[in-house]
Design a protein around this motif. Structure first.
Motif, PDB file in Angstrom:
ATOM      1  N   TYR A 261       0.635  -1.282  -0.208  1.00 26.91           N
ATOM      2  CA  TYR A 261      -0.099   0.215   0.165  1.00 26.91           C
ATOM      3  C   TYR A 261       0.829   1.053  -0.238  1.00 26.91           C
ATOM      4  CZ  TYR A 261       0.535  -0.699   5.360  1.00 26.91           C
ATOM      5  OH  TYR A 261       1.392  -0.666   6.155  1.00 26.91           O
ATOM      6  N   THR A 262       2.395   1.306   0.690  1.00 29.54           N
ATOM      7  CA  THR A 262       2.891   2.219   0.492  1.00 29.54           C
ATOM      8  C   THR A 262       2.957   3.156  -0.790  1.00 29.54           C
ATOM      9  OG1 THR A 262       5.029   1.074   0.978  1.00 29.54           O
ATOM     10  CG2 THR A 262       3.474   1.980   3.237  1.00 29.54           C
ATOM     11  N   LYS A 263       3.554   2.513  -1.846  1.00 26.45           N
ATOM     12  CA  LYS A 263       3.747   1.631  -3.330  1.00 26.45           C
ATOM     13  C   LYS A 263       2.558   1.597  -4.515  1.00 26.45           C
ATOM     14  CE  LYS A 263       8.334   0.827  -2.988  1.00 26.45           C
ATOM     15  NZ  LYS A 263       9.202   0.001  -3.943  1.00 26.45           N
ATOM     16  N   GLY A 264       1.572   2.344  -3.520  1.00 25.42           N
ATOM     17  CA  GLY A 264      -0.239   2.673  -4.582  1.00 25.42           C
ATOM     18  C   GLY A 264      -0.361   1.222  -4.947  1.00 25.42           C
ATOM     19  N   TYR A 265      -0.167  -0.298  -3.784  1.00 23.90           N
ATOM     20  CA  TYR A 265      -0.487  -1.492  -5.126  1.00 23.90           C
ATOM     21  C   TYR A 265      -0.544  -0.986  -6.871  1.00 23.90           C
ATOM     22  CZ  TYR A 265      -3.745  -0.043  -0.934  1.00 23.90           C
ATOM     23  OH  TYR A 265      -4.473  -0.163   0.389  1.00 23.90           O
ATOM     24  N   GLU A 266       0.903  -1.079  -6.312  1.00 25.10           N
ATOM     25  CA  GLU A 266       1.440  -1.060  -8.362  1.00 25.10           C
ATOM     26  C   GLU A 266       1.439  -1.475  -9.168  1.00 25.10           C
ATOM     27  OE1 GLU A 266       5.171   1.197  -8.073  1.00 25.10           O
ATOM     28  OE2 GLU A 266       5.728  -1.033  -7.067  1.00 25.10           O
ATOM     29  N   ASN A 267       1.553  -3.516  -8.096  1.00 26.20           N
ATOM     30  CA  ASN A 267       1.435  -4.299  -8.838  1.00 26.20           C
ATOM     31  C   ASN A 267      -0.047  -5.514  -8.571  1.00 26.20           C
ATOM     32  OD1 ASN A 267       4.547  -4.134  -9.397  1.00 26.20           O
ATOM     33  ND2 ASN A 267       4.862  -4.499  -7.651  1.00 26.20           N
ATOM     34  N   GLY A 268      -0.683  -4.728  -8.215  1.00 21.93           N
ATOM     35  CA  GLY A 268      -2.334  -5.076  -8.337  1.00 21.93           C
ATOM     36  C   GLY A 268      -2.794  -4.723  -8.763  1.00 21.93           C
ATOM     37  N   LYS A 269      -3.052  -5.289 -10.045  1.00 20.48           N
ATOM     38  CA  LYS A 269      -3.415  -5.312 -11.340  1.00 20.48           C
ATOM     39  C   LYS A 269      -3.713  -5.861 -12.004  1.00 20.48           C
ATOM     40  CE  LYS A 269      -1.475  -0.419 -11.070  1.00 20.48           C
ATOM     41  NZ  LYS A 269      -0.928   0.649 -11.820  1.00 20.48           N
ATOM     42  N   SER A 270      -4.259  -7.102 -11.561  1.00 23.43           N
ATOM     43  CA  SER A 270      -4.431  -8.485 -12.423  1.00 23.43           C
ATOM     44  C   SER A 270      -5.564  -9.636 -12.124  1.00 23.43           C
ATOM     45  CB  SER A 270      -3.223  -8.928 -12.483  1.00 23.43           C
ATOM     46  OG  SER A 270      -2.807  -9.825 -11.887  1.00 23.43           O
ATOM     47  N   VAL A 271      -5.781 -10.447 -12.675  1.00 29.63           N
ATOM     48  CA  VAL A 271      -6.156 -11.669 -12.456  1.00 29.63           C
ATOM     49  C   VAL A 271      -6.039 -12.642 -13.021  1.00 29.63           C
ATOM     50  CG1 VAL A 271      -8.789 -13.122 -12.340  1.00 29.63           C
ATOM     51  CG2 VAL A 271      -9.218 -10.784 -11.864  1.00 29.63           C
ATOM     52  N   SER A 272      -5.489 -13.715 -12.208  1.00 24.55           N
ATOM     53  CA  SER A 272      -5.143 -14.786 -12.913  1.00 24.55           C
ATOM     54  C   SER A 272      -5.946 -15.971 -13.054  1.00 24.55           C
ATOM     55  CB  SER A 272      -3.939 -15.465 -11.681  1.00 24.55           C
ATOM     56  OG  SER A 272      -2.831 -14.761 -11.249  1.00 24.55           O
ATOM     57  N   LYS A 273      -5.600 -16.595 -14.439  1.00 23.98           N
ATOM     58  CA  LYS A 273      -6.857 -17.909 -14.926  1.00 23.98           C
ATOM     59  C   LYS A 273      -6.270 -18.790 -15.400  1.00 23.98           C
ATOM     60  CE  LYS A 273     -10.098 -18.610 -18.819  1.00 23.98           C
ATOM     61  NZ  LYS A 273     -10.418 -17.629 -20.201  1.00 23.98           N
ATOM     62  N   ILE A 274      -6.123 -19.697 -14.296  1.00 20.80           N
ATOM     63  CA  ILE A 274      -6.299 -21.268 -14.213  1.00 20.80           C
ATOM     64  C   ILE A 274      -6.513 -22.271 -14.203  1.00 20.80           C
ATOM     65  CG2 ILE A 274      -4.739 -22.184 -12.182  1.00 20.80           C
ATOM     66  CD1 ILE A 274      -5.014 -19.834 -10.217  1.00 20.80           C
ATOM     67  N   SER A 275      -6.460 -23.082 -15.764  1.00 19.40           N
ATOM     68  CA  SER A 275      -6.985 -23.868 -15.381  1.00 19.40           C
ATOM     69  C   SER A 275      -7.236 -25.555 -14.907  1.00 19.40           C
ATOM     70  CB  SER A 275      -5.823 -24.610 -16.382  1.00 19.40           C
ATOM     71  OG  SER A 275      -6.375 -25.497 -17.204  1.00 19.40           O
ATOM     72  N   LEU A 276      -8.459 -25.819 -14.154  1.00 14.65           N
ATOM     73  CA  LEU A 276      -8.379 -26.520 -13.327  1.00 14.65           C
ATOM     74  C   LEU A 276      -8.145 -28.012 -13.722  1.00 14.65           C
ATOM     75  CD1 LEU A 276     -11.896 -25.508 -12.544  1.00 14.65           C
ATOM     76  CD2 LEU A 276     -10.482 -25.470 -11.305  1.00 14.65           C
ATOM     77  N   SER A 277      -8.089 -28.587 -14.746  1.00 12.18           N
ATOM     78  CA  SER A 277      -7.463 -29.826 -15.085  1.00 12.18           C
ATOM     79  C   SER A 277      -5.902 -29.603 -15.272  1.00 12.18           C
ATOM     80  CB  SER A 277      -7.754 -29.718 -17.078  1.00 12.18           C
ATOM     81  OG  SER A 277      -7.699 -28.981 -17.771  1.00 12.18           O
ATOM     82  N   SER A 278      -4.981 -28.646 -15.922  1.00 11.89           N
ATOM     83  CA  SER A 278      -3.959 -28.707 -15.686  1.00 11.89           C
ATOM     84  C   SER A 278      -3.341 -27.798 -14.534  1.00 11.89           C
ATOM     85  CB  SER A 278      -2.636 -27.993 -16.737  1.00 11.89           C
ATOM     86  OG  SER A 278      -2.941 -26.791 -16.604  1.00 11.89           O
ATOM     87  N   PHE A 279      -3.514 -27.229 -13.541  1.00 12.13           N
ATOM     88  CA  PHE A 279      -4.047 -26.621 -12.322  1.00 12.13           C
ATOM     89  C   PHE A 279      -2.369 -25.713 -13.139  1.00 12.13           C
ATOM     90  CE2 PHE A 279      -2.267 -25.980  -7.997  1.00 12.13           C
ATOM     91  CZ  PHE A 279      -3.466 -25.387  -7.558  1.00 12.13           C
TER      92      PHE A 279
END
Length: 231
Positions: free
Chosen positions: A51-69
């Motif tokens: 938070y001190t750097k404004g969440y600068e790397n918090g801009k994504s959603v990871s999409k994970i395959s259930l079959s391959s994980f």
């Protein structure tokens, strides 16, 4: 399987037949909530500890395959994403909390082909059936005044109403929809000397899904952030 997000930047999978960990996959920094849609698991990456750097790397959603994980795609979204839900229309909905200041919170939609659309400014939401229920609760930290807007959004038509529950007073923390009746439960802080009381007991308000009327108020402990309905 049970899927668990870890603030260390991973998602763990537990096999319920053996009650043992059978896999771990790296995602983004400080992952928060998860949801499943089709053959994929989606997890929000908030970068919440940065938070001190404004969440600068918090801009994504990871999409994970259930079959391959394995992560098959990293989807760019708004700043500091937290809550995420799948819906009956095939889309994924999430709230990007912003920086609690200059960048306001907003709800975004991820389509089945991973296209991201901004929908509305809001700080919390839940999805039930054909509707998305959202609250935009914004506090002016100079005056400690909080303004709440309740939004009921029709996923089929794209139309919304801001007066379904009005007035919505207090200091809401979270909203959850009871799966069978559709009744709306909103957890709240009590009022303190300066805005919300973050150390005293809070309460839950229950509203009718039919007409938005208040059905009951129930005392809780401090900072009630989640409701789970068991049958």
């Amino acid at each position: 399987y049970i899927y668990i997000s870890n603030y260390s930047g991973t998602v763990t999978r537990i096999d319920t037949t053996t009650m043992s960990i059978d896999g771990t996959v790296s995602v983004g920094p400080n992952p928060e909530e998860l949801t499943v849609q089709g053959d994929y698991l989606y997890v929000t990456n908030s970068d919440g500890l940065n938070y001190t750097k404004g969440y600068e790397n918090g801009k994504s959603v990871s999409k994970i395959s259930l079959s391959s994980f394995q992560v098959v795609k990293t989807i760019p979204v708004g700043l500091n994403p937290t809550k995420i839900k799948s819906a009956s229309d095939g889309n994924i909905y999430l709230v990007a909390m912003g920086d609690y200041g200059a960048t306001p919170a907003k709800i975004q939609r991820i389509s089945p082909d991973d296209q991201v659309t901004d929908m509305m400014e809001a700080t919390m939401f839940d999805v039930h059936g054909n509707y998305l229920y959202a609250i935009n609760s914004v506090t002016d930290w100079k005056t400690y005044e909080t303004k709440n807007t309740f939004i009921k959004y029709d996923l089929r038509t794209g139309t919304s109403s801001e007066d379904f529950i009005f007035p919505l007073s207090g200091y809401p923390i979270a909203i959850n929809i009871e799966p069978v009746s559709g009744d709306i439960y909103i957890t709240n802080f009590n009022a303190g000397a300066y805005g919300a009381d973050y150390s005293g007991d809070g309460y839950v308000c229950r509203y009718s899904n039919a007409d938005g009327k208040l059905l009951g108020t129930y005392k809780t402990g401090v900072n009630a952030v989640q409701l789970v309905f068991v049958y």
